[in-house]
Scaffold this motif. Structure first.
Motif, mmCIF file in Angstrom:
data_model
loop_
_atom_site.group_PDB
_atom_site.id
_atom_site.type_symbol
_atom_site.label_atom_id
_atom_site.label_comp_id
_atom_site.label_asym_id
_atom_site.label_seq_id
_atom_site.Cartn_x
_atom_site.Cartn_y
_atom_site.Cartn_z
ATOM 1 N N LYS A 33 21.459 1.344 -16.190
ATOM 2 C CA LYS A 33 20.697 2.596 -16.214
ATOM 3 C C LYS A 33 21.243 3.628 -15.240
ATOM 4 O O LYS A 33 20.871 4.793 -15.293
ATOM 5 C CB LYS A 33 19.221 2.347 -15.878
ATOM 6 N N GLY A 34 22.083 3.193 -14.308
ATOM 7 C CA GLY A 34 22.606 4.109 -13.297
ATOM 8 C C GLY A 34 21.536 4.579 -12.322
ATOM 9 O O GLY A 34 21.533 5.726 -11.899
ATOM 10 N N GLN A 35 20.631 3.660 -11.985
ATOM 11 C CA GLN A 35 19.531 3.981 -11.071
ATOM 12 C C GLN A 35 19.494 2.989 -9.919
ATOM 13 O O GLN A 35 19.766 1.800 -10.105
ATOM 14 C CB GLN A 35 18.173 3.896 -11.773
ATOM 15 N N THR A 36 19.125 3.482 -8.771
ATOM 16 C CA THR A 36 18.872 2.631 -7.612
ATOM 17 C C THR A 36 17.529 3.037 -7.043
ATOM 18 O O THR A 36 17.269 4.219 -6.834
ATOM 19 C CB THR A 36 19.958 2.811 -6.526
ATOM 20 N N CYS A 37 16.679 2.050 -6.821
ATOM 21 C CA CYS A 37 15.386 2.309 -6.208
ATOM 22 C C CYS A 37 15.370 1.604 -4.862
ATOM 23 O O CYS A 37 15.761 0.435 -4.751
ATOM 24 C CB CYS A 37 14.257 1.793 -7.093
ATOM 25 N N SER A 38 14.963 2.330 -3.841
ATOM 26 C CA SER A 38 14.866 1.723 -2.516
ATOM 27 C C SER A 38 13.494 2.018 -1.925
ATOM 28 O O SER A 38 12.912 3.072 -2.170
ATOM 29 C CB SER A 38 15.964 2.241 -1.591
ATOM 30 N N ALA A 39 12.999 1.056 -1.172
ATOM 31 C CA ALA A 39 11.718 1.200 -0.482
ATOM 32 C C ALA A 39 11.935 0.762 0.956
ATOM 33 O O ALA A 39 12.787 -0.093 1.236
ATOM 34 C CB ALA A 39 10.646 0.348 -1.148
ATOM 35 N N GLU A 40 11.179 1.350 1.851
ATOM 36 C CA GLU A 40 11.326 1.003 3.258
ATOM 37 C C GLU A 40 10.031 1.280 4.002
ATOM 38 O O GLU A 40 9.352 2.263 3.742
ATOM 39 C CB GLU A 40 12.458 1.828 3.870
ATOM 40 N N VAL A 41 9.714 0.393 4.930
ATOM 41 C CA VAL A 41 8.616 0.603 5.875
ATOM 42 C C VAL A 41 9.271 0.690 7.248
ATOM 43 O O VAL A 41 10.071 -0.173 7.616
ATOM 44 C CB VAL A 41 7.581 -0.544 5.833
ATOM 45 N N ARG A 42 8.942 1.750 8.001
ATOM 46 C CA ARG A 42 9.539 1.992 9.320
ATOM 47 C C ARG A 42 8.443 2.170 10.363
ATOM 48 O O ARG A 42 7.518 2.940 10.161
ATOM 49 C CB ARG A 42 10.374 3.283 9.310
ATOM 50 N N MET A 43 8.600 1.496 11.473
ATOM 51 C CA MET A 43 7.672 1.668 12.598
ATOM 52 C C MET A 43 8.255 2.716 13.538
ATOM 53 O O MET A 43 9.460 2.721 13.797
ATOM 54 C CB MET A 43 7.476 0.348 13.343
ATOM 55 N N GLY A 44 7.425 3.593 14.023
ATOM 56 C CA GLY A 44 7.860 4.642 14.934
ATOM 57 C C GLY A 44 8.271 4.096 16.287
ATOM 58 O O GLY A 44 8.023 2.928 16.615
ATOM 59 N N PRO A 45 8.876 4.932 17.123
ATOM 60 C CA PRO A 45 9.391 4.472 18.417
ATOM 61 C C PRO A 45 8.318 4.040 19.414
ATOM 62 O O PRO A 45 8.572 3.217 20.280
ATOM 63 C CB PRO A 45 10.165 5.683 18.943
ATOM 64 N N ASP A 46 7.107 4.569 19.272
ATOM 65 C CA ASP A 46 6.046 4.211 20.209
ATOM 66 C C ASP A 46 5.081 3.164 19.654
ATOM 67 O O ASP A 46 4.135 2.769 20.317
ATOM 68 C CB ASP A 46 5.279 5.458 20.643
ATOM 69 N N GLY A 47 5.305 2.721 18.408
ATOM 70 C CA GLY A 47 4.428 1.726 17.797
ATOM 71 C C GLY A 47 3.058 2.259 17.436
ATOM 72 O O GLY A 47 2.131 1.490 17.206
ATOM 73 N N GLU A 48 2.919 3.589 17.343
ATOM 74 C CA GLU A 48 1.627 4.219 17.037
ATOM 75 C C GLU A 48 1.580 4.804 15.626
ATOM 76 O O GLU A 48 0.534 5.266 15.188
ATOM 77 C CB GLU A 48 1.340 5.340 18.040
ATOM 78 N N GLU A 49 2.723 4.802 14.932
ATOM 79 C CA GLU A 49 2.787 5.397 13.592
ATOM 80 C C GLU A 49 3.828 4.637 12.777
ATOM 81 O O GLU A 49 4.833 4.167 13.304
ATOM 82 C CB GLU A 49 3.187 6.870 13.711
ATOM 83 N N LEU A 50 3.569 4.512 11.475
ATOM 84 C CA LEU A 50 4.579 3.931 10.605
ATOM 85 C C LEU A 50 4.657 4.733 9.317
ATOM 86 O O LEU A 50 3.716 5.427 8.942
ATOM 87 C CB LEU A 50 4.343 2.450 10.346
ATOM 88 N N GLU A 51 5.809 4.643 8.675
ATOM 89 C CA GLU A 51 6.060 5.334 7.420
ATOM 90 C C GLU A 51 6.451 4.312 6.365
ATOM 91 O O GLU A 51 7.138 3.341 6.673
ATOM 92 C CB GLU A 51 7.219 6.327 7.550
ATOM 93 N N ALA A 52 6.032 4.552 5.137
ATOM 94 C CA ALA A 52 6.457 3.759 3.990
ATOM 95 C C ALA A 52 6.935 4.747 2.943
ATOM 96 O O ALA A 52 6.258 5.752 2.676
ATOM 97 C CB ALA A 52 5.300 2.923 3.458
ATOM 98 N N GLU A 53 8.096 4.477 2.359
ATOM 99 C CA GLU A 53 8.707 5.451 1.459
ATOM 100 C C GLU A 53 9.426 4.727 0.327
ATOM 101 O O GLU A 53 10.027 3.682 0.532
ATOM 102 C CB GLU A 53 9.699 6.284 2.266
ATOM 103 N N ILE A 54 9.371 5.319 -0.859
ATOM 104 C CA ILE A 54 10.141 4.830 -2.008
ATOM 105 C C ILE A 54 10.933 5.999 -2.565
ATOM 106 O O ILE A 54 10.386 7.086 -2.773
ATOM 107 C CB ILE A 54 9.229 4.238 -3.107
ATOM 108 N N GLN A 55 12.225 5.746 -2.786
ATOM 109 C CA GLN A 55 13.115 6.763 -3.346
ATOM 110 C C GLN A 55 13.822 6.216 -4.573
ATOM 111 O O GLN A 55 14.131 5.026 -4.637
ATOM 112 C CB GLN A 55 14.188 7.181 -2.339
#
Length: 168
Positions: A33-55
């Protein structure tokens, strides 16, 4: 929906408690299909915030789509009580904060379902999963008040005779 960090991360399919600067990535490429899907969960530097993203990345983007498309972006923050909750949600780069009932929990479920597909080595059908978990017409669980609720029938004698096991 506030949860302790370990429970919150389990809702996002992260099997361990993350610390500052840690990430949990997933990715799958469908060569046909010529597609790549990536997901990631990242914790911030102070441990007070995190991000989850899918591209989604396309070798040859469909008409009207960019080569790299952000499907979902979740920001979660730690509250004073030490529990975590979703504080910001963007789907297709549009804010979805508070638009539907339980948007915080449903965003985690949607993210988790996509990650399960990536683990199973398939590209998630994001639009289909979103239809399943984010019903645009759903407001407050689909319950709309009719305004015709009945008052409970209370016997006055039961209120006066509480010591003898009286009840409503």
């Amino acid at each position: 929906m506030r949860k302790v960090l370990k429970e919150f991360l389990m809702d996002l399919n992260v099997p361990y408690e993350m610390g500052p600067y840690q990430t949990q990535p997933w990715s799958y490429m469908d060569i046909e299909k010529g597609q790549t899907c990536s997901a990631e969960v990242r914790m911030g530097p102070d441990g007070e915030e995190l991000e989850a993203e899918i591209q989604m990345m396309y070798d040859t983007p469909p008409v009207g789509k960019p080569p790299v498309e952000q499907l979902i972006w979740i920001i979660a923050t730690k509250h004073v009580d030490g529990r975590w909750d979703v504080s910001n949600l963007r789907i297709y780069n549009q804010s979805k904060n508070g638009e539907i009932y339980d948007w915080e929990g449903k965003s985690c479920k949607l993210f988790s379902m996509c990650v399960k597909d990536l683990i199973a080595e398939k590209i998630p059908d994001f639009d289909e999963l979103m239809k399943e978990h984010f019903k645009e017409d759903e407001r407050f669980g689909g319950r709309r008040g009719s305004g015709t609720s009945k008052s409970p029938k209370i016997r006055p004698a039961a209120l006066l005779d509480m010591k003898q096991g009286g009840s409503f």
